[in-house]
Enzyme design. Sequence first.
Site, short mmCIF file in Angstrom:
data_model
loop_
_atom_site.label_atom_id
_atom_site.label_comp_id
_atom_site.label_asym_id
_atom_site.label_seq_id
_atom_site.Cartn_x
_atom_site.Cartn_y
_atom_site.Cartn_z
N LEU A 49 40.26 28.57 45.41
CA LEU A 49 39.68 28.19 46.69
C LEU A 49 40.22 29.16 47.73
O LEU A 49 41.36 29.65 47.62
CB LEU A 49 40.08 26.76 47.07
CG LEU A 49 39.58 25.62 46.18
CD1 LEU A 49 40.18 24.28 46.66
CD2 LEU A 49 38.06 25.54 46.19
N ASP A 50 39.42 29.46 48.74
CA ASP A 50 39.90 30.31 49.82
C ASP A 50 41.15 29.70 50.45
O ASP A 50 41.36 28.48 50.41
CB ASP A 50 38.84 30.45 50.92
CG ASP A 50 37.62 31.23 50.45
OD1 ASP A 50 37.72 31.97 49.45
OD2 ASP A 50 36.55 31.08 51.08
N LYS A 51 41.96 30.53 51.05
CA LYS A 51 43.20 30.08 51.68
C LYS A 51 42.97 28.89 52.60
O LYS A 51 43.68 27.90 52.55
CB LYS A 51 43.84 31.23 52.47
CG LYS A 51 45.08 30.84 53.26
CD LYS A 51 45.61 32.00 54.08
CE LYS A 51 46.81 31.57 54.93
NZ LYS A 51 47.32 32.69 55.76
#
Length: 345
Positions: free
Chosen positions: A148-150
């Site tokens: 998942l993106d940051k």
Amino acid sequence: MNDPFKQAGDNRKVLSADEDADGRLDAYLADALGGEFSRNRLKGLIEQGAVRIDGAAVTEPKRKVRPGDRIEILLPEPEDPEPKGEDIPLDVLYEDDDLIVIAKPAGLVVHPGAGNWTGTLVNALIHHCGLSLSGIGGVRRPGIVHRLDKETSGVMVAAKNDAAHRHLSDQFADHGRSGPLERAYQAIVWGRPRMLRGTIDAPLGRAGDRTKRAVKKAESDDAREAITHYEVTERYVEQPDGTALAAMVECRLETGRTHQIRVHMAHIGHPLVGDPEYGAAFRTKANKLDAATRAVVNAFERQALHAYLLSFEHPATGETMSFTAPLPADMEALATALRGAHAAA
């Protein structure tokens, strides 16, 4: 005979000593390269023949630098540090001998990389799971089968042995076409899609830098298939013409490309609230909200995206496992503010 300096490409750096140049070669390079390499590291490179002055190899680190010297250096490929365990709290939803399921908070990077060599989910997993993760999926990504993106929160699964890693990786590569893998996200977007339910089928490719993506023509060299199914689940500040100032949208992925939901929603004119990459031009939309709601929206500084559901087949038992995570506090506060919002006077 091949000249390694000519073949080095981006790893070859050329410096021209200025009129004040003086001192040992290793010390001069340490300063000229801005601390990128230690003096001892540069001393070793010089002794290995990786440096030449005015076309001639130099193997003496103490060789004096003179004004006007043309210095060429073959820079080694950077060595990625091996991640170490760090005592970072994890919200564990489930764990057994084969896998661990966690609710990732926004702000946590999944695996080490440029600018984020520590403080990642991988560092936390190594500390929590111990040696069982070693080597699975590569040194920098032990146990990781998806990401998942940051600044995206939500459910993630990681493998704890090689067999589980292979099995889970295959499921994510298949995108649930022939198995129970399912991923669903909640997103708060600007406006309201004209169709309350639909499919966005638009290939994605690089958009000028390492991470940013854009919709591409299918015939583009780097275009990759990307399909997102969406459904509007809530509408905020509905207008007389049937539109709304914002909406909650559920997105389900048929493919899993970098920034897929963020790019696809922006592509149809409804970027995620708070998205700094794909929704920055829409920040002024907050001006259409009452002052109290506008303050909440302007204080929300990440993309409003949460991976609330993840289902998959257990790699050992074959059982379908399903996990959910409620909206995190910041997104819940944003949704609550929008539910009670009204248009600016």
